[in-house]
Design a protein around this motif. Structure first.
Motif, PDB file in Angstrom:
ATOM      1  N   PHE A 160      54.575  65.862  13.330  1.00 52.43           N
ATOM      2  CA  PHE A 160      53.281  65.782  14.008  1.00 52.43           C
ATOM      3  C   PHE A 160      53.248  64.511  14.855  1.00 52.43           C
ATOM      4  O   PHE A 160      53.572  63.424  14.351  1.00 52.43           O
ATOM      5  N   ILE A 161      52.853  64.648  16.114  1.00 56.78           N
ATOM      6  CA  ILE A 161      52.668  63.495  16.999  1.00 56.78           C
ATOM      7  C   ILE A 161      51.200  63.461  17.392  1.00 56.78           C
ATOM      8  O   ILE A 161      50.710  64.348  18.108  1.00 56.78           O
ATOM      9  N   LEU A 162      50.486  62.471  16.891  1.00 51.94           N
ATOM     10  CA  LEU A 162      49.068  62.304  17.207  1.00 51.94           C
ATOM     11  C   LEU A 162      48.924  61.134  18.175  1.00 51.94           C
ATOM     12  O   LEU A 162      49.681  60.156  18.105  1.00 51.94           O
ATOM     13  N   VAL A 163      47.971  61.232  19.073  1.00 49.66           N
ATOM     14  CA  VAL A 163      47.732  60.191  20.067  1.00 49.66           C
ATOM     15  C   VAL A 163      46.244  59.874  20.085  1.00 49.66           C
ATOM     16  O   VAL A 163      45.406  60.782  20.015  1.00 49.66           O
ATOM     17  N   CYS A 164      45.911  58.596  20.171  1.00 50.33           N
ATOM     18  CA  CYS A 164      44.495  58.227  20.259  1.00 50.33           C
ATOM     19  C   CYS A 164      44.349  56.913  21.024  1.00 50.33           C
ATOM     20  O   CYS A 164      45.314  56.157  21.176  1.00 50.33           O
ATOM     21  N   GLN A 165      43.141  56.676  21.495  1.00 51.03           N
ATOM     22  CA  GLN A 165      42.827  55.414  22.161  1.00 51.03           C
ATOM     23  C   GLN A 165      42.246  54.406  21.171  1.00 51.03           C
ATOM     24  O   GLN A 165      42.506  53.213  21.273  1.00 51.03           O
ATOM     25  N   GLN A 166      41.460  54.889  20.222  1.00 55.94           N
ATOM     26  CA  GLN A 166      40.801  54.006  19.269  1.00 55.94           C
ATOM     27  C   GLN A 166      41.126  54.460  17.845  1.00 55.94           C
ATOM     28  O   GLN A 166      40.678  55.522  17.412  1.00 55.94           O
ATOM     29  N   LEU A 167      41.879  53.633  17.132  1.00 61.71           N
ATOM     30  CA  LEU A 167      42.254  53.984  15.765  1.00 61.71           C
ATOM     31  C   LEU A 167      41.035  54.201  14.880  1.00 61.71           C
ATOM     32  O   LEU A 167      41.041  55.059  13.988  1.00 61.71           O
ATOM     33  N   GLY A 168      39.977  53.440  15.140  1.00 57.18           N
ATOM     34  CA  GLY A 168      38.788  53.536  14.305  1.00 57.18           C
ATOM     35  C   GLY A 168      38.086  54.872  14.374  1.00 57.18           C
ATOM     36  O   GLY A 168      37.236  55.171  13.527  1.00 57.18           O
ATOM     37  N   ARG A 169      38.419  55.694  15.370  1.00 55.05           N
ATOM     38  CA  ARG A 169      37.781  57.004  15.501  1.00 55.05           C
ATOM     39  C   ARG A 169      38.615  58.121  14.881  1.00 55.05           C
ATOM     40  O   ARG A 169      38.264  59.283  14.978  1.00 55.05           O
ATOM     41  N   VAL A 170      39.731  57.760  14.258  1.00 52.95           N
ATOM     42  CA  VAL A 170      40.562  58.728  13.540  1.00 52.95           C
ATOM     43  C   VAL A 170      40.307  58.550  12.050  1.00 52.95           C
ATOM     44  O   VAL A 170      40.231  57.416  11.552  1.00 52.95           O
ATOM     45  N   LEU A 171      40.158  59.650  11.337  1.00 44.30           N
ATOM     46  CA  LEU A 171      39.870  59.617   9.911  1.00 44.30           C
ATOM     47  C   LEU A 171      40.833  58.667   9.200  1.00 44.30           C
ATOM     48  O   LEU A 171      42.056  58.764   9.364  1.00 44.30           O
ATOM     49  N   PRO A 172      40.308  57.719   8.413  1.00 43.56           N
ATOM     50  CA  PRO A 172      41.188  56.738   7.747  1.00 43.56           C
ATOM     51  C   PRO A 172      42.288  57.379   6.912  1.00 43.56           C
ATOM     52  O   PRO A 172      43.411  56.867   6.867  1.00 43.56           O
ATOM     53  N   THR A 173      41.983  58.471   6.246  1.00 42.35           N
ATOM     54  CA  THR A 173      42.999  59.126   5.415  1.00 42.35           C
ATOM     55  C   THR A 173      44.112  59.737   6.266  1.00 42.35           C
ATOM     56  O   THR A 173      45.251  59.819   5.823  1.00 42.35           O
ATOM     57  N   ILE A 174      43.785  60.159   7.489  1.00 41.71           N
ATOM     58  CA  ILE A 174      44.827  60.650   8.395  1.00 41.71           C
ATOM     59  C   ILE A 174      45.681  59.482   8.859  1.00 41.71           C
ATOM     60  O   ILE A 174      46.919  59.562   8.889  1.00 41.71           O
ATOM     61  N   ARG A 175      45.027  58.378   9.204  1.00 40.59           N
ATOM     62  CA  ARG A 175      45.778  57.193   9.642  1.00 40.59           C
ATOM     63  C   ARG A 175      46.765  56.750   8.566  1.00 40.59           C
ATOM     64  O   ARG A 175      47.891  56.340   8.869  1.00 40.59           O
ATOM     65  N   SER A 176      46.335  56.834   7.325  1.00 37.76           N
ATOM     66  CA  SER A 176      47.178  56.343   6.224  1.00 37.76           C
ATOM     67  C   SER A 176      48.408  57.209   6.002  1.00 37.76           C
ATOM     68  O   SER A 176      49.365  56.763   5.361  1.00 37.76           O
ATOM     69  N   ARG A 177      48.386  58.427   6.518  1.00 38.46           N
ATOM     70  CA  ARG A 177      49.509  59.342   6.313  1.00 38.46           C
ATOM     71  C   ARG A 177      50.394  59.459   7.548  1.00 38.46           C
ATOM     72  O   ARG A 177      51.260  60.327   7.622  1.00 38.46           O
ATOM     73  N   CYS A 178      50.159  58.602   8.518  1.00 35.87           N
ATOM     74  CA  CYS A 178      50.974  58.580   9.732  1.00 35.87           C
ATOM     75  C   CYS A 178      51.628  57.210   9.887  1.00 35.87           C
ATOM     76  O   CYS A 178      51.093  56.198   9.433  1.00 35.87           O
ATOM     77  N   GLN A 179      52.767  57.195  10.547  1.00 41.19           N
ATOM     78  CA  GLN A 179      53.313  55.916  10.975  1.00 41.19           C
ATOM     79  C   GLN A 179      52.624  55.543  12.279  1.00 41.19           C
ATOM     80  O   GLN A 179      52.732  56.258  13.272  1.00 41.19           O
TER      81      GLN A 179
END
Length: 344
Positions: A160-179
């Motif tokens: 999975f390749i996710l892209v975002c401008q603001q990390l704070g707008r991505v669910l914290p649990t998703i952030r924790s499971r991505c590099q």
């Protein structure tokens, strides 16, 4: 003689170090990567190039996609069986979204549920399967929770390749499971060199307006509305004319563009009022210094906050002229409230 290949997207020059670091451990990549960085720095180039390199059957020496193999041809034509790109309906090509749903700004749970069969089935080409989500912050709550379940128990052979401008707008649990990989903005010299390569030399002012983001600079340079910028800045510098008439004069300009220009102007004023440096309009330093000395940072912050809150309304079918008038009255009021003349 080898047939001419299809052109493949490449990472931009200022991201080459990160690109090589990532490709050096190509065989040990995590199942989910979250690329983040500011608008206009080349996140789309990087993510598309990464997806192409992972799917390519004969990557070249720098691990970029070859552009000649069957996988590269399929990808360039938009029909690679082992690739999925997840977009909000509003960002989809018109033929890929139902008319009633094309205005959707969020990725819904249906789009994530549709991935179930894709991620569970065996790869068509005996390689990896790639899911690209270019706007991860646009996952609605239900979609984000559904994706989380997949990331918690990742299927083998899927990246999975996710892209975002603001990390704070991505669910914290998703952030924790991505590099998480932060893509930096280029140094000014790198940005100017790239613009020169794109035959966009002489756009230093636009590079400032874009906040140093070269891809945004290129967009500005090709935008016909830019011809109105000097007139707009003239009023910002000396807001004497009646805002109602000004709003009428600017009625054909995109409201989002005016919002962007005014927001950046206020930002520079605020920086000056607290002893900082100009970021977006250095060529207007005299006018900005003059205005910044006549108001205070609290009033500027209140004006900026109100303007920022209106950003969510830009795509709504409201009376846009009335909204613009409100912005202009609020801006001019920064000096009228203090009974200070606004003439330059």
């Amino acid at each position: 003689m080898q047939a001419e290949g299809v052109p493949m997207v490449q990472p931009l020059p200022w991201h080459q170090t990160i690109w090589q670091q990532l490709q050096s451990r190509r065989q040990q990549l995590p199942h989910a990567i979250l690329l983040h960085g500011m608008t206009g720095i080349g996140k789309a180039h990087f993510s598309e190039a990464l997806a192409a390199s992972l799917l390519c059957e004969a990557p070249h020496s720098t691990n970029g996609a070859c552009g000649h193999c069957q996988a590269c041809n399929w990808l360039s034509q938009g029909n690679h069986p082992d690739f999925r790109r997840i977009l909000p309906p509003a960002d989809m090509p018109s033929e890929d979204a139902e008319p009633a749903k094309r205005s959707g700004l969020w990725i819904g749970i249906e789009a994530i549920r549709d991935l179930t069969d894709f991620v569970q089935l065996t790869s068509h080409r005996s390689g990896v399967k790639v899911v690209l989500i270019p706007s991860a912050e646009k996952l609605n709550q239900a979609a984000a929770n559904a994706l989380l379940k997949t990331l918690e128990e990742p299927p083998a052979g899927v990246i999975f390749i996710l892209v975002c401008q603001q990390l704070g707008r991505v669910l914290p649990t998703i952030r924790s499971r991505c590099q998480k990989i932060s893509l930096p903005a280029p140094a000014r010299g790198e940005a100017l060199a790239w613009l020169a390569d794109q035959r966009l030399s002489g756009h230093e002012m636009l590079l400032d307006l874009s906040g140093g983001m070269p891809l945004l600079t290129a967009q500005y340079a090709n935008d016909e509305v830019l011809a109105s910028l000097p007139t707009v800045l003239e009023w910002f510098s000396a807001p004497r004319k009646d805002p109602v008439q000004v709003a009428q004069d600017w009625s054909k300009l995109p409201l989002s563009t005016l919002h962007d220009w005014l927001g950046k102007w206020l930002y520079d004023l605020l920086r000056l009022s607290v002893g900082g440096q100009i970021k977006y309009y250095p060529d207007k330093s005299d006018a900005l210094q003059n205005l910044a000395g006549r108001t205070d940072s609290v009033a500027l912050m209140e004006c900026m906050t109100a303007l920022q809150q209106d950003k969510r309304l830009l795509s709504h079918p409201l009376n846009q002229k009335l909204m613009l008038e409100n912005w202009l009255f609020s801006y001019r009021g920064l000096w009228q409230k203090r009974a200070v003349p606004v003439s330059s």
